[in-house]
Design an enzyme around this catalytic site. Structure first.
Site, PDB file in Angstrom:
ATOM      1  N   TRP A 241       0.853  -1.199   0.000  1.00 26.90           N
ATOM      2  CA  TRP A 241       0.000   0.000   0.000  1.00 26.90           C
ATOM      3  C   TRP A 241       0.889   1.249   0.000  1.00 26.90           C
ATOM      4  O   TRP A 241       1.860   1.326   0.766  1.00 26.90           O
ATOM      5  CB  TRP A 241      -0.892  -0.033   1.240  1.00 26.90           C
ATOM      6  CG  TRP A 241      -1.825   1.130   1.397  1.00 26.90           C
ATOM      7  CD1 TRP A 241      -2.551   1.743   0.411  1.00 26.90           C
ATOM      8  CD2 TRP A 241      -2.127   1.811   2.612  1.00 26.90           C
ATOM      9  NE1 TRP A 241      -3.293   2.754   0.946  1.00 26.90           N
ATOM     10  CE2 TRP A 241      -3.059   2.816   2.298  1.00 26.90           C
ATOM     11  CE3 TRP A 241      -1.724   1.656   3.936  1.00 26.90           C
ATOM     12  CZ2 TRP A 241      -3.573   3.685   3.255  1.00 26.90           C
ATOM     13  CZ3 TRP A 241      -2.242   2.505   4.886  1.00 26.90           C
ATOM     14  CH2 TRP A 241      -3.155   3.506   4.548  1.00 26.90           C
TER      15      TRP A 241
ATOM     16  N   ASP B 285      -0.958  -5.975   8.956  1.00 28.12           N
ATOM     17  CA  ASP B 285      -1.943  -4.940   8.685  1.00 28.12           C
ATOM     18  C   ASP B 285      -3.255  -5.643   8.322  1.00 28.12           C
ATOM     19  O   ASP B 285      -3.334  -6.335   7.303  1.00 28.12           O
ATOM     20  CB  ASP B 285      -1.439  -4.075   7.515  1.00 28.12           C
ATOM     21  CG  ASP B 285      -2.344  -2.876   7.253  1.00 28.12           C
ATOM     22  OD1 ASP B 285      -3.413  -2.774   7.894  1.00 28.12           O
ATOM     23  OD2 ASP B 285      -1.981  -2.038   6.404  1.00 28.12           O
TER      24      ASP B 285
ATOM     25  N   LYS C  66     -13.392  -0.453   6.477  1.00 26.56           N
ATOM     26  CA  LYS C  66     -14.073  -1.199   5.424  1.00 26.56           C
ATOM     27  C   LYS C  66     -15.145  -2.121   5.992  1.00 26.56           C
ATOM     28  O   LYS C  66     -16.281  -2.105   5.540  1.00 26.56           O
ATOM     29  CB  LYS C  66     -13.048  -2.024   4.633  1.00 26.56           C
ATOM     30  CG  LYS C  66     -12.341  -1.251   3.539  1.00 26.56           C
ATOM     31  CD  LYS C  66     -11.266  -0.358   4.037  1.00 26.56           C
ATOM     32  CE  LYS C  66     -10.609   0.436   2.917  1.00 26.56           C
ATOM     33  NZ  LYS C  66      -9.444   1.189   3.419  1.00 26.56           N
TER      34      LYS C  66
HETATM   35  C1  LMR Z   1      -6.781   2.649  -0.521  1.00 26.15           C
HETATM   36  O1  LMR Z   1      -5.747   1.979  -0.570  1.00 26.15           O
HETATM   37  O2  LMR Z   1      -7.307   3.134  -1.522  1.00 26.15           O
HETATM   38  C2  LMR Z   1      -7.466   2.864   0.803  1.00 26.15           C
HETATM   39  O3  LMR Z   1      -6.797   2.169   1.792  1.00 26.15           O
HETATM   40  C3  LMR Z   1      -7.658   4.313   1.107  1.00 26.15           C
HETATM   41  C4  LMR Z   1      -6.378   5.041   1.421  1.00 26.15           C
HETATM   42  O4  LMR Z   1      -6.358   5.723   2.445  1.00 26.15           O
HETATM   43  O5  LMR Z   1      -5.411   4.969   0.663  1.00 26.15           O
END
Ligand code: LMR
Length: 398
Positions: free
Chosen positions: A130, A211, A246
């Protein structure tokens, strides 16, 4: 003072929503930020949440400060939800728990805790991971390393290369893992692969930092927690960041929690005190509303059941959308196999497009996704599936 600061571009994920809002194309499709949308294109307030909110409105008598570790009852809820009622780490009293401002708050709080315990410690993150993991962990002073995770050519988990890389991780380093519904690739570890990573952590002495932002969006509430539960049972130290954005649809309420499993009760107590002290220096205490809703739902059997059903419905809808998209892409782009989208889980998958192709989708078709072609399947709708598939075909065929 501030003259030296330059203008920064928008956030690579959140910035997409701003661009999308401005777009006037009648068929625009937002596959950018990871939020769930229902068949009407709305991110709904879950009915169980609505009911809990009404109950709170009637019953709440004060807006005084909550205890620094969170709204009463919410820590028990998160421990039972994440680890299960009868988890031995809970029975042994070796789990420190604090509520946090969302999953991001949990990740950052954990990073600050690690920084206190082992300044500049190395955290290994999956490639890909992420986009916000880097800033959340790195800005606390930790140094980031990568381990291979996803085979971008074959669209599968690259478990052999992952294991080989983790075999080089020294004792005391941290390894960041995604509990389920990997963001951004949607490829998850199987239970037996979790066991292999657990064995490796035990043998080498690295500390898993998990996570868990999508519990219940993949295979189910229990299945999606298999990794954290296993590791918390078999390893001396595990860090677990939880988000309720979520699975309770509480995005803007910033509801989350950090669980740190320690070697024993006294270590957990020391960690708990450190967490409260870090949080006090950052934001004092977490917002109450979101975790109050989670606690209220968890304490009522009827609301809990209602919430489980709504969550199952969301999970089912995402899986149906995944199948539909694969079907539409098979027709529109028969020369390319997109079957992996149906095998992956959670909100995200990579389409496997170049940045230029992603740019064309946005410019010519008003279809929004992150530059690496990550799509939020949960943002799709049945009536947009063919449009998206045909647009992908047009872009791929020049
Ligand atoms: C995403 O990856 O789109 C979500 O987790 C929202 C974010 O805060 O990035």
């Amino acid at each position: 003072m501030f003259a030296s600061l330059s203008l920064l571009p928008n956030d690579p994920i959140l910035g997409l929503s701003i661009a999308f809002q401005r777009d006037t194309h009648p068929n625009k499709v937002d596959l950018g930020v990871g939020v769930y949308r229902n068949a009407s294109g709305v991110t709904p307030v879950m009915a169980a949440v609505r009911e809990a909110e009404q109950w709170l409105l009637r019953e709440e008598t004060s807006k005084g400060y909550t205890p620094p570790d969170g709204y009463p009852g919410s820590n028990q809820a998160v421990r039972e939800l994440a680890l299960g009622l009868d988890h031995p780490a809970l029975a042994a009293g070796r789990v420190a728990t604090v509520q946090t401002p969302g999953g991001c708050g949990a990740l950052r709080l954990a990073a600050e805790l690690v920084q206190r315990a082992s300044p500049g410690a190395q955290v290994w993150v999956s490639n890909p991971t992420w986009a916000n993991h880097g800033p959340l962990l790195g800005n606390a002073g930790l140094s980031l390393k990568e381990y291979p995770y996803y085979d971008f050519e074959r669209h599968t988990l690259d478990f052999d290369r992952m294991l080989a890389a983790l075999q080089t991780v020294p004792a005391g380093d941290i390894v960041l893992l995604h509990a389920a519904c990997h963001n951004p690739c949607g490829a998850d570890l199987t239970p037996s692969q979790w066991q292999q990573v657990t064995d490796l952590a035990k043998a080498q002495g690295f500390i898993p930092f998990i996570d868990m932002a999508y519990q219940g969006f993949g295979e189910g509430l229990e299945e999606d927690a298999c990794g954290p539960r296993l590791m918390a049972k078999q390893l001396p130290e595990v860090v677990l960041a939880v988000s309720f954005s979520k699975n309770f649809g509480l995005y803007r309420e910033r509801a989350g929690a950090l669980l740190v499993v320690g070697e024993g009760r006294s270590q957990a107590e020391a960690v708990q005190s450190q967490l409260l002290s870090v949080a006090r220096g950052l934001y004092s205490m977490p917002p109450a509303h979101g975790s109050a809703l989670v606690a209220t739902i968890w304490q009522s059997e009827a609301l809990r059941e209602q919430w489980r059903e709504e969550l199952a419905e969301m999970r089912g809808r995402i899986q149906v959308l995944r199948q539909s998209l694969v079907g539409a892409l098979a027709k529109a782009v028969p020369e390319r196999d997109f079957g992996f989208i149906a095998r992956e889980r959670g909100m995200f998958s990579f389409l496997g497009l170049s940045e230029t192709e992603v740019g064309r989708l946005q410019r010519d078709f008003s279809i929004y996704m992150t530059d690496n072609s990550r799509i939020n399947v949960a943002g799709l709708n049945q009536d947009k599936v063919d449009y998206v598939a045909e647009a992908v075909a047009r872009v791929l065929n020049g």
